[in-house]
Design a protein around this motif. Structure first.
Motif, PDB file in Angstrom:
ATOM      1  N   VAL A  71     -15.964  15.385  11.126  1.00 38.30           N
ATOM      2  CA  VAL A  71     -14.890  14.397  10.972  1.00 38.30           C
ATOM      3  C   VAL A  71     -14.105  14.731   9.696  1.00 38.30           C
ATOM      4  N   PRO A  72     -12.878  15.279   9.825  1.00 42.09           N
ATOM      5  CA  PRO A  72     -12.090  15.543   8.614  1.00 42.09           C
ATOM      6  C   PRO A  72     -11.654  14.228   7.961  1.00 42.09           C
ATOM      7  N   GLN A  73     -11.649  14.243   6.656  1.00 41.49           N
ATOM      8  CA  GLN A  73     -11.216  13.032   5.936  1.00 41.49           C
ATOM      9  C   GLN A  73     -10.378  13.416   4.722  1.00 41.49           C
ATOM     10  N   GLY A  74      -9.241  12.707   4.561  1.00 40.40           N
ATOM     11  CA  GLY A  74      -8.410  12.890   3.383  1.00 40.40           C
ATOM     12  C   GLY A  74      -8.663  11.741   2.417  1.00 40.40           C
ATOM     13  N   GLY A  75      -7.641  10.917   2.228  1.00 39.30           N
ATOM     14  CA  GLY A  75      -7.769   9.806   1.280  1.00 39.30           C
ATOM     15  C   GLY A  75      -8.423   8.563   1.860  1.00 39.30           C
ATOM     16  N   ASN A  76      -8.815   8.619   3.135  1.00 41.03           N
ATOM     17  CA  ASN A  76      -9.475   7.478   3.801  1.00 41.03           C
ATOM     18  C   ASN A  76      -8.591   6.228   3.788  1.00 41.03           C
ATOM     19  N   THR A  77      -7.288   6.427   3.966  1.00 44.21           N
ATOM     20  CA  THR A  77      -6.394   5.260   4.030  1.00 44.21           C
ATOM     21  C   THR A  77      -5.867   5.014   5.444  1.00 44.21           C
ATOM     22  N   GLY A  78      -6.274   5.820   6.390  1.00 44.56           N
ATOM     23  CA  GLY A  78      -5.814   5.652   7.776  1.00 44.56           C
ATOM     24  C   GLY A  78      -6.165   4.262   8.285  1.00 44.56           C
ATOM     25  N   LEU A  79      -5.305   3.742   9.140  1.00 40.74           N
ATOM     26  CA  LEU A  79      -5.477   2.340   9.556  1.00 40.74           C
ATOM     27  C   LEU A  79      -6.061   2.209  10.964  1.00 40.74           C
ATOM     28  N   GLY A 139       2.945   2.998   1.177  1.00 44.30           N
ATOM     29  CA  GLY A 139       2.234   2.055   0.314  1.00 44.30           C
ATOM     30  C   GLY A 139       0.927   2.644  -0.184  1.00 44.30           C
ATOM     31  N   SER A 140       0.364   3.601   0.550  1.00 49.46           N
ATOM     32  CA  SER A 140      -0.933   4.180   0.206  1.00 49.46           C
ATOM     33  C   SER A 140      -0.801   5.466  -0.600  1.00 49.46           C
ATOM     34  N   GLN A 141       0.389   5.750  -1.133  1.00 47.26           N
ATOM     35  CA  GLN A 141       0.615   7.085  -1.694  1.00 47.26           C
ATOM     36  C   GLN A 141      -0.234   7.417  -2.921  1.00 47.26           C
ATOM     37  N   CYS A 144      -3.603   8.487  -0.464  1.00 50.59           N
ATOM     38  CA  CYS A 144      -3.583   9.355   0.729  1.00 50.59           C
ATOM     39  C   CYS A 144      -3.225  10.784   0.320  1.00 50.59           C
ATOM     40  N   GLN A 145      -3.638  11.723   1.161  1.00 55.27           N
ATOM     41  CA  GLN A 145      -3.495  13.138   0.823  1.00 55.27           C
ATOM     42  C   GLN A 145      -2.585  13.846   1.835  1.00 55.27           C
ATOM     43  N   ILE A 146      -2.039  14.963   1.398  1.00 54.28           N
ATOM     44  CA  ILE A 146      -1.087  15.703   2.236  1.00 54.28           C
ATOM     45  C   ILE A 146      -1.690  16.078   3.593  1.00 54.28           C
ATOM     46  N   GLY A 148      -4.047  14.540   5.247  1.00 55.43           N
ATOM     47  CA  GLY A 148      -4.133  13.318   6.056  1.00 55.43           C
ATOM     48  C   GLY A 148      -2.763  12.871   6.521  1.00 55.43           C
ATOM     49  N   ASN A 149      -1.765  13.004   5.641  1.00 54.40           N
ATOM     50  CA  ASN A 149      -0.385  12.638   6.025  1.00 54.40           C
ATOM     51  C   ASN A 149       0.062  13.470   7.224  1.00 54.40           C
ATOM     52  N   LEU A 150      -0.239  14.767   7.156  1.00 54.41           N
ATOM     53  CA  LEU A 150       0.193  15.651   8.247  1.00 54.41           C
ATOM     54  C   LEU A 150      -0.602  15.372   9.516  1.00 54.41           C
ATOM     55  N   ALA A 154       2.544  10.988   9.185  1.00 48.60           N
ATOM     56  CA  ALA A 154       2.917   9.733   8.522  1.00 48.60           C
ATOM     57  C   ALA A 154       4.438   9.550   8.491  1.00 48.60           C
ATOM     58  N   GLY A 155       4.837   8.289   8.430  1.00 49.01           N
ATOM     59  CA  GLY A 155       6.263   7.956   8.432  1.00 49.01           C
ATOM     60  C   GLY A 155       6.685   7.353   7.098  1.00 49.01           C
ATOM     61  N   GLY A 156       6.746   6.020   7.037  1.00 53.97           N
ATOM     62  CA  GLY A 156       7.113   5.363   5.786  1.00 53.97           C
ATOM     63  C   GLY A 156       8.572   4.951   5.744  1.00 53.97           C
ATOM     64  N   VAL A 210      -8.619  21.929  11.150  1.00 55.59           N
ATOM     65  CA  VAL A 210      -8.516  21.317   9.817  1.00 55.59           C
ATOM     66  C   VAL A 210      -7.346  21.946   9.074  1.00 55.59           C
ATOM     67  N   ILE A 211      -6.425  21.106   8.646  1.00 56.93           N
ATOM     68  CA  ILE A 211      -5.279  21.562   7.853  1.00 56.93           C
ATOM     69  C   ILE A 211      -5.783  21.791   6.424  1.00 56.93           C
ATOM     70  N   THR A 212      -5.519  22.991   5.891  1.00 52.22           N
ATOM     71  CA  THR A 212      -5.976  23.256   4.525  1.00 52.22           C
ATOM     72  C   THR A 212      -4.812  23.386   3.531  1.00 52.22           C
TER      73      THR A 212
HETATM   74  P1  FAD Z   1      -7.256   9.781   6.290  1.00 54.49           P
HETATM   75  O1  FAD Z   1      -7.160   8.328   6.471  1.00 54.49           O
HETATM   76  O2  FAD Z   1      -8.416  10.277   5.517  1.00 54.49           O
HETATM   77  O3  FAD Z   1      -7.244  10.498   7.732  1.00 54.49           O
HETATM   78  C1  FAD Z   1      -6.279  10.174   8.697  1.00 54.49           C
HETATM   79  C2  FAD Z   1      -6.481  11.086   9.932  1.00 54.49           C
HETATM   80  O4  FAD Z   1      -6.218  12.437   9.591  1.00 54.49           O
HETATM   81  C3  FAD Z   1      -7.905  11.078  10.459  1.00 54.49           C
HETATM   82  O5  FAD Z   1      -7.878  11.231  11.853  1.00 54.49           O
HETATM   83  C4  FAD Z   1      -8.549  12.309   9.822  1.00 54.49           C
HETATM   84  O6  FAD Z   1      -9.615  12.826  10.596  1.00 54.49           O
HETATM   85  C5  FAD Z   1      -7.374  13.266   9.783  1.00 54.49           C
HETATM   86  N1  FAD Z   1      -7.371  14.208   8.655  1.00 54.49           N
HETATM   87  C6  FAD Z   1      -7.380  13.909   7.330  1.00 54.49           C
HETATM   88  N2  FAD Z   1      -7.251  15.044   6.608  1.00 54.49           N
HETATM   89  C7  FAD Z   1      -7.171  16.061   7.494  1.00 54.49           C
HETATM   90  C8  FAD Z   1      -7.015  17.481   7.353  1.00 54.49           C
HETATM   91  N3  FAD Z   1      -6.908  18.060   6.165  1.00 54.49           N
HETATM   92  N4  FAD Z   1      -6.963  18.218   8.477  1.00 54.49           N
HETATM   93  C9  FAD Z   1      -7.051  17.653   9.715  1.00 54.49           C
HETATM   94  N5  FAD Z   1      -7.199  16.321   9.901  1.00 54.49           N
HETATM   95  C10 FAD Z   1      -7.252  15.546   8.791  1.00 54.49           C
HETATM   96  N6  FAD Z   1       1.206   5.239   7.309  1.00 54.49           N
HETATM   97  C11 FAD Z   1       2.494   5.506   7.639  1.00 54.49           C
HETATM   98  O7  FAD Z   1       2.744   6.387   8.455  1.00 54.49           O
HETATM   99  N7  FAD Z   1       3.536   4.801   7.087  1.00 54.49           N
HETATM  100  C12 FAD Z   1       3.342   3.830   6.168  1.00 54.49           C
HETATM  101  O8  FAD Z   1       4.301   3.224   5.716  1.00 54.49           O
HETATM  102  C13 FAD Z   1       1.990   3.546   5.782  1.00 54.49           C
HETATM  103  N8  FAD Z   1       1.744   2.615   4.845  1.00 54.49           N
HETATM  104  C14 FAD Z   1       0.455   2.344   4.513  1.00 54.49           C
HETATM  105  C15 FAD Z   1       0.231   1.366   3.535  1.00 54.49           C
HETATM  106  C16 FAD Z   1      -1.068   1.062   3.164  1.00 54.49           C
HETATM  107  C17 FAD Z   1      -1.301   0.016   2.114  1.00 54.49           C
HETATM  108  C18 FAD Z   1      -2.163   1.734   3.788  1.00 54.49           C
HETATM  109  C19 FAD Z   1      -3.595   1.439   3.401  1.00 54.49           C
HETATM  110  C20 FAD Z   1      -1.939   2.703   4.743  1.00 54.49           C
HETATM  111  C21 FAD Z   1      -0.638   3.017   5.122  1.00 54.49           C
HETATM  112  N9  FAD Z   1      -0.366   3.999   6.081  1.00 54.49           N
HETATM  113  C22 FAD Z   1       0.930   4.288   6.408  1.00 54.49           C
HETATM  114  C23 FAD Z   1      -1.472   4.689   6.779  1.00 54.49           C
HETATM  115  C24 FAD Z   1      -2.083   5.892   6.016  1.00 54.49           C
HETATM  116  O9  FAD Z   1      -1.930   5.780   4.639  1.00 54.49           O
HETATM  117  C25 FAD Z   1      -1.455   7.179   6.493  1.00 54.49           C
HETATM  118  O10 FAD Z   1      -1.773   7.394   7.848  1.00 54.49           O
HETATM  119  C26 FAD Z   1      -1.861   8.440   5.706  1.00 54.49           C
HETATM  120  O11 FAD Z   1      -1.002   9.476   6.118  1.00 54.49           O
HETATM  121  C27 FAD Z   1      -3.302   8.874   5.898  1.00 54.49           C
HETATM  122  O12 FAD Z   1      -3.641   9.835   4.902  1.00 54.49           O
HETATM  123  P2  FAD Z   1      -5.136   9.994   4.362  1.00 54.49           P
HETATM  124  O13 FAD Z   1      -5.188  11.183   3.460  1.00 54.49           O
HETATM  125  O14 FAD Z   1      -5.657   8.743   3.815  1.00 54.49           O
HETATM  126  O15 FAD Z   1      -5.900  10.373   5.709  1.00 54.49           O
END
Ligand code: FAD
Length: 473
Positions: A71-79, A139-141, A144-146, A148-150, A154-156, A210-212
């Motif tokens: 299970v890949p994990q970035g910043g653990n902010t996914g909803l 909001g999670s910037q 959250c990590q690049i 995970g964003n990819l 992610a939008g925003g 896995v995106i590196t």
């Molecule tokens: P994670 O939550 O760790 O992972 C998200 C997904 O990506 C999981 O499926 C994980 O398995 C996968 N993943 C993570 N890293 C990798 C990798 N390196 N390679 C392959 N797969 C990977 N999202 C928006 O789009 N727009 C918003 O406006 C927005 N606002 C938010 C506001 C708040 C307060 C919060 C808590 C969240 C918000 N989000 C928003 C959701 C979230 O922050 C985004 O989806 C963000 O892009 C996830 O990044 P992360 O690093 O936390 O990824």
């Protein structure tokens, strides 16, 4: 229930990253197995924190050979629970946070090459130091990590002008489940050499590889920025104002957020430091931002022109332009606090939807009726990126209700709201993805041909089924 991973296999994985970066103690792994909102939790026997692409490659190769789920994990902010292991205790978490180098900023090409674990805020600040912007803003910037964003595409708030992160990505480095590395870190705006492979991994939620690292676009910092807060009576008025703003500002219109008063009311009550920018409440608000490449005066002039037209046509009941950077920041702080402000009001049922912009008022009317039919007295509060047709359409529990009783209505309410979305040819997941949360609904409601194609792609890239099982597809 999948079998637990044998100790010898866990040892082999741990040896790849070394003892300091292989966490096995339940106390240390728990934070990687639970989302900060407490909506999803699972169990993992091992968290691996690789420090290089080569280590990721060795981990995935071993995972495929041993059939071990990753299970890949970035910043653990996914909803939507996509970044968390299930409850079986057989899935290994691959935490990318140590891949945190900004490898290069190329001002002439307008690109930054960054590793997956770079925190979005840090990337934005690095760009700003060079007089550029990286426009992805969430909001999670801060967490959250690049990568995970990819993976989540992610939008925003700035999608309106700059696109979502897919549009900002020129190249990717990806490790495939076989351990092979796809090195596609190109800086090209144009590249028609066959299938667009990188875009398969953007938005794949870690189910294909896995995106590196990534090559991302940078933009010149605007010379002028003007932020306005308008009060309006109806979403129809907001839509008419959006038309005016688009016609007047074109690409300089960088944000157009629609916010219902109830969402602001919660934020004023529960998040310290917030203040309503207007003299009194209005049923709806628009937070608008204009960014000018020319000058501060140009941005001000455009914002004033839009405000004047809005007042003249009776669309805007009240409004103000930010008079200082501090005020601009206060407007955005209020906007960003809407998510957190829901919790103190009890449980809420959330929807991350998109419909054609022109259909937003109709969506709101019909969805309100659908919510009321499922739970009379539920308090709809809605906010989002109107310019993208994307709203976070949430319903808070009626006052005095038991949280669990309200949350039991989650499937019925989702279904009712999503039926409205589908009738308008919209999307039930505009920016937060599918993850665990919407998987069953996706499988049930997407066209069978689309599901079959996704399954074939998954089987091609990940025949052993080790990448983020139980998510998305
Ligand atoms: P994670 O939550 O760790 O992972 C998200 C997904 O990506 C999981 O499926 C994980 O398995 C996968 N993943 C993570 N890293 C990798 C990798 N390196 N390679 C392959 N797969 C990977 N999202 C928006 O789009 N727009 C918003 O406006 C927005 N606002 C938010 C506001 C708040 C307060 C919060 C808590 C969240 C918000 N989000 C928003 C959701 C979230 O922050 C985004 O989806 C963000 O892009 C996830 O990044 P992360 O690093 O936390 O990824």
């Amino acid at each position: 229930m999948p079998a637990p991973v044998a100790e010898s296999i866990l040892d082999a994985f741990a040896a790849i990253v070394g003892p300091n970066h292989a966490l096995r103690d339940a106390g240390a792994t728990a934070v990687y197995a639970t989302d900060p909102r407490g909506l999803y939790s699972g169990l993992t026997p091992l968290v691996l924190r690789p420090g290089s692409t080569a280590e990721v490659s060795r981990i995935l190769k071993l995972a495929t050979e041993t059939g071990t789920p990753i299970v890949p994990q970035g910043g653990n902010t996914g909803l939507v629970g996509g970044q968390l292991p299930d409850g079986s205790g057989s899935e290994i978490v691959l935490s990318l946070g140590r891949l945190d180098r900004i490898r290069e900023i190329d001002l002439k090409s307008g690109t930054v090459t960054a590793e997956a674990g770079v925190v979005l805020q840090r990337l934005r600040e690095a760009a700003e130091r060079e007089g550029r912007i990286f426009p992805l803003a969430l909001g999670s910037q801060g967490s959250c990590q690049i990568g995970g964003n990819l993976a989540a595409n992610a939008g925003g708030a700035n999608v309106l002008a700059y696109g979502n992160v897919r549009d900002l990505c020129l190249g990717l480095e990806v490790v495939l489940p076989t351990g092979e590395v796809l090195d596609d870190l190109r800086k090209l705006r144009k590249d028609n050499t066959g299938y667009d492979l990188k875009n398969l991994f953007v938005g794949a939620e870690g189910t294909l590889g896995v995106i590196t690292a990534a090559v991302l676009r940078l933009f010149p910092a605007p010379k002028g920025r003007e932020t306005a807060w308008f009060g309006l009576a109806t979403p129809d008025d907001a839509l008419a104002l959006f038309e005016i703003a688009t016609a007047a500002a074109g690409g300089a219109l960088t944000a157009f957020e629609l916010i219902q008063h109830r969402a602001v009311d919660f934020a004023l009550r529960h998040i310290p430091g917030n203040r309503l920018p207007l003299e009194g409440p209005q049923p709806w608000y628009v937070l608008m931002e204009i960014s000018s490449g020319r000058s501060a005066e140009d941005a001000r002039g455009l914002a004033e022109e839009i405000a004047a037209a809005g007042f003249d046509r009776g669309l805007v009941a009240d409004g103000t332009l930010a008079g200082s950077l501090a005020q601009t920041e206060a407007f955005w702080r209020l906007r960003e606090s809407l998510v957190a402000a829901q919790k103190p009001e009890g449980a809420s049922i959330k929807h991350d939807i998109a419909v054609p912009v022109a259909d937003l008022p109709r969506f709101l009317r019909e969805a309100d009726r659908a919510v009321e039919a499922v739970c009379p007295g539920a308090r709809v509060l809605c906010f989002g990126h109107m310019g993208d047709g994307n709203l976070h359409y949430n319903a808070a529990q009626p006052p005095g209700w038991d949280e669990a009783a309200f949350l039991a209505l989650y499937p019925a309410m989702n279904r009712a709201v999503h039926d409205v979305v589908r009738a308008l040819a919209g999307s039930i997941s505009a920016e937060h993805g599918i993850g665990r949360m919407k998987r069953a609904e996706l499988l049930e409601t997407e066209p069978p041909v689309a599901i079959a194609m996704m399954r074939r792609l998954k089987a091609t890239f990940d025949p052993a089924g080790i990448m983020n099982p139980g998510k998305l597809i």
